[in-house]
Scaffold this active site. Sequence first.
Site, PDB file in Angstrom:
ATOM      1  N   GLY A  55      34.712  77.158 -11.035  1.00 12.47           N
ATOM      2  CA  GLY A  55      34.833  75.739 -11.400  1.00 12.47           C
ATOM      3  C   GLY A  55      33.477  75.071 -11.597  1.00 12.47           C
ATOM      4  N   ARG A  56      32.475  75.852 -11.828  1.00 18.10           N
ATOM      5  CA  ARG A  56      31.096  75.353 -11.983  1.00 18.10           C
ATOM      6  C   ARG A  56      30.610  74.597 -10.747  1.00 18.10           C
ATOM      7  NH1 ARG A  56      29.132  77.020 -16.568  1.00 18.10           N
ATOM      8  NH2 ARG A  56      30.544  77.340 -18.306  1.00 18.10           N
TER       9      ARG A  56
END
Length: 196
Positions: free
Chosen positions: A174-175
């Site tokens: 999800g960065r």
Amino acid sequence: MQLLKEALSRFGAIYGRAAEAADVVDHTAVSLATCGATGWPQVRTVLLKGYDELGFTFYTNRHSRKGRALAENPRAALCFHWAPLAEQVVIEGVVTPVAESEADAYWASRPRESQIGGWASQQSAALETREVLEQRVAEYAARFPEGEPVPRPPHWSGYRLAPVRIEFWRARPGRLHERDVYEHTAEGWAYRLLNP
Ligand SMILES: Cc1cc2nc3c(=O)[nH]c(=O)nc-3n(C[C@H](O)[C@H](O)[C@H](O)COP(=O)(O)O)c2cc1C
């Protein structure tokens, strides 16, 4: 100093994993950013030849573009990215030339071909044609007899970047990557997490 030791130990663990990883082509390759008197940033790849609490060492031609930039402004940065490991380490610091004896020792370990190249290449200077370089290689190969040590050119040496900031980045889903930084402050070394 304890925090610096911790940062170096963490660097060493990742560096060691990168060295072992079959899909990392050369774990010693690192982007070196410099910024000379003009203020324009410059970046290129060099090979890391060693590191310890004094700093991170690389070798080059002191008359090169990077050598000139470092003479004007010794502040520099190194950026390692080992893609298969999803790890990045960025090190900022101040660069000083290595001792002549240290440069001699490393020079002596290089293959003769690279040593001749070190004499022949006027690194970063304009080159009229490829033949001009080949001619210079032939001249230096003839000047230094095969089987005898090739002396180190006075302009060829190493630099050591003494870290003032070491940042670790590790990819996360999800960065929401992990980032943390060890930084030298007026009070000594400090540590904190950073937003991704
Ligand atoms: C993988 C790789 C490793 C390199 N290692 C070095 C090195 O250790 N020393 C060096 O002077 N140049 C090295 N180079 C060449 C530099 O990236 C650069 O072209 C050269 O040093 C001239 O840079 P400058 O004009 O900014 O001084 C390497 C290039 C690559 C792609």
